[in-house]
Enzyme design. Structure first.
Site, PDB file in Angstrom:
ATOM      1  N   CYS A 150      17.040 -17.832  -7.847  1.00  0.00           N
ATOM      2  CA  CYS A 150      16.032 -18.417  -7.228  1.00  0.00           C
ATOM      3  C   CYS A 150      15.928 -19.785  -7.828  1.00  0.00           C
ATOM      4  O   CYS A 150      14.785 -20.411  -8.186  1.00  0.00           O
ATOM      5  CB  CYS A 150      14.637 -17.859  -7.194  1.00  0.00           C
ATOM      6  N   GLU A 180       8.656 -18.761 -26.566  1.00  0.00           N
ATOM      7  CA  GLU A 180       7.899 -19.220 -25.696  1.00  0.00           C
ATOM      8  C   GLU A 180       7.558 -20.659 -25.708  1.00  0.00           C
ATOM      9  O   GLU A 180       7.322 -21.516 -24.738  1.00  0.00           O
ATOM     10  CB  GLU A 180       6.536 -18.271 -25.565  1.00  0.00           C
ATOM     11  N   CYS A 196      10.972 -12.564   1.771  1.00  0.00           N
ATOM     12  CA  CYS A 196      10.544 -13.920   1.540  1.00  0.00           C
ATOM     13  C   CYS A 196      10.352 -14.833   2.492  1.00  0.00           C
ATOM     14  O   CYS A 196      11.450 -15.048   3.348  1.00  0.00           O
ATOM     15  CB  CYS A 196      11.922 -14.474   0.665  1.00  0.00           C
ATOM     16  N   CYS A 238      19.615 -11.969  -3.654  1.00  0.00           N
ATOM     17  CA  CYS A 238      18.347 -11.974  -4.150  1.00  0.00           C
ATOM     18  C   CYS A 238      17.657 -10.712  -3.616  1.00  0.00           C
ATOM     19  O   CYS A 238      17.605 -10.221  -2.442  1.00  0.00           O
ATOM     20  CB  CYS A 238      17.394 -13.108  -3.554  1.00  0.00           C
ATOM     21  N   CYS A 288      20.191 -16.746  -2.375  1.00  0.00           N
ATOM     22  CA  CYS A 288      19.579 -15.978  -1.784  1.00  0.00           C
ATOM     23  C   CYS A 288      20.386 -14.691  -1.284  1.00  0.00           C
ATOM     24  O   CYS A 288      19.766 -13.419  -1.112  1.00  0.00           O
ATOM     25  CB  CYS A 288      18.942 -16.492  -0.473  1.00  0.00           C
TER      26      CYS A 288
END
Length: 348
Positions: A194, A34, A210, A204, A201
């Site tokens: 995305c 991270e 969306c 997606c 899309c």
DNA sequence: AATGCGGGGAC
DNA sequence: GTCCCAGCATT
């Protein structure tokens, strides 16, 4: 349908399940990944991650390592405060938390280099605790999904996005056992479908709900950062070698750009460089080679470096009034934290 | 609320 | 070339 309900089945078949820090997925490895991934893409991180965990396989090993070793492992990755904070946080964990990362959001955020989103990512991925993340991926996904206007870098927009992220994470149909996958799934969606430019899309799982897709505004959301013109700066750098081929390096000040890293002696202009050279070296019988300029861009200014190389340099006996200069053999360069453009130059 | 802090990938 | 990326610390 909720986001989690659509995202989890998609993740099972299309998510990323082979990232280095997922096997094994220990708190230390999740934490390290991270930190490395802050403002840094996965493809850049993977090589650094493997090398780092091989050298320092657990938190106590990191805490016990000299900071110079940590910076050398970080060399080229950028944002070196991350490495210093990582090291300091490891030491704090040894002192305050028995040598382990605390399983507590506030205790994590209290550690240097760990903010709200990184703490949440660690807790949800390493332990499956229910915390919302809000990284660049989630910001982009939520801005499009909900049609949120405004640059996410502004506090007002970010506040809005945090509330949305938290409400989606609180979804009662999202099982506790799937928090690690849900967290990873959000980032995978942002990173693979995305994307900032040309999102896919068609594939997606969220596109039915969306707003940006429905209104044909995926290219406009999230609102881009206001434009800036970056200032241009110049600097002269001296590549000095002694009779044995060792290179003179100088440690930069503890604050500012490339803080505490080792670089070639650097000066604002040629006159200053010449003065320094005459005061600190015996250059009588040597000649300089001026090398091609190096263009380097930071996030807030552009820097053009003008390198000048000298062979057979000897320092005068009395050299300056600090300990920040060091002759370094070529095969010792890998052991120091050196900025990427300088390392490239020295390797050329 | 704004700025400082790297390096590289994608376009 | 521009933009921005699994952000955080500092002011």
């Amino acid at each position: 349908m909720t986001i989690a309900a659509r995202l989890l089945p998609w993740f099972d078949s299309h998510g990323r399940h082979d990232l280095p820090w997922q096997h094994p997925r220990t708190p230390y490895r999740v934490w390290l990944s991270e930190i490395m991934l802050q403002q840094t893409q996965v493809s850049t991180v993977t090589g650094y991650f493997d090398r780092f965990v091989t050298a320092l396989p657990d938190l106590p090993a990191l805490a016990a390592a000299p900071l110079d070793d940590v910076l050398a492992l970080w060399s080229g990755l950028g944002y070196y405060a991350r490495a210093r904070n990582l090291h300091a946080a490891a030491k704090a964990c040894v002192e305050r938390h028995g040598g382990e990362l605390p399983r507590d959001i506030d205790a994590l955020v209290a550690l240097p280099g760990i903010g709200r989103s990184t703490a949440a990512a660690i807790l949800s991925q390493a332990w499956g605790d229910r915390h919302a993340i809000l990284d660049g991926n989630v910001k982009r996904v939520l801005a499009r999904y909900h049609g949120i206007e405004g640059w996410p870098g502004t506090p007002a927009v970010e506040r809005k996005l945090w509330l949305l992220a938290e409400s989606h994470t609180a979804d009662s149909t999202l099982p506790d056992a799937r928090l690690p996958d849900y967290t990873q799934a959000q980032m995978d969606l942002g990173a693979t479908l995305c994307t900032r430019a040309n999102p896919t899309c068609l594939l997606c799982p969220l596109r039915d709900d969306c707003v940006a897709h429905r209104e044909g505004r995926t290219a406009e959301l999230p609102t881009p950062r206001p434009g800036r013109t970056l200032p241009q700066r110049e600097a002269q750098v001296l590549w000095l070698e002694d009779a044995n081929g060792r290179i003179l390096l100088q440690q930069r000040p503890p604050a500012g750009i490339w803080a505490s890293l080792w670089t070639l002696p650097q000066f604002e202009d040629a006159d200053t460089a010449r003065d320094w050279l005459q005061k600190n070296t015996r250059t009588d019988s040597t000649t300089a080679t001026t090398l091609p300029a190096i263009a380097h861009a930071f996030s807030h200014y552009k820097l053009t470096l003008h390198p000048h190389r000298w062979h057979g340099i000897a320092l005068r006996d009395r050299i300056g009034d600090n300990e920040s200069l060091r002759w370094v053999a070529r095969n010792e360069l890998t052991k120091l934290g050196i900025p990427a453009p300088i390392r490239r130059l020295l390797d050329s």
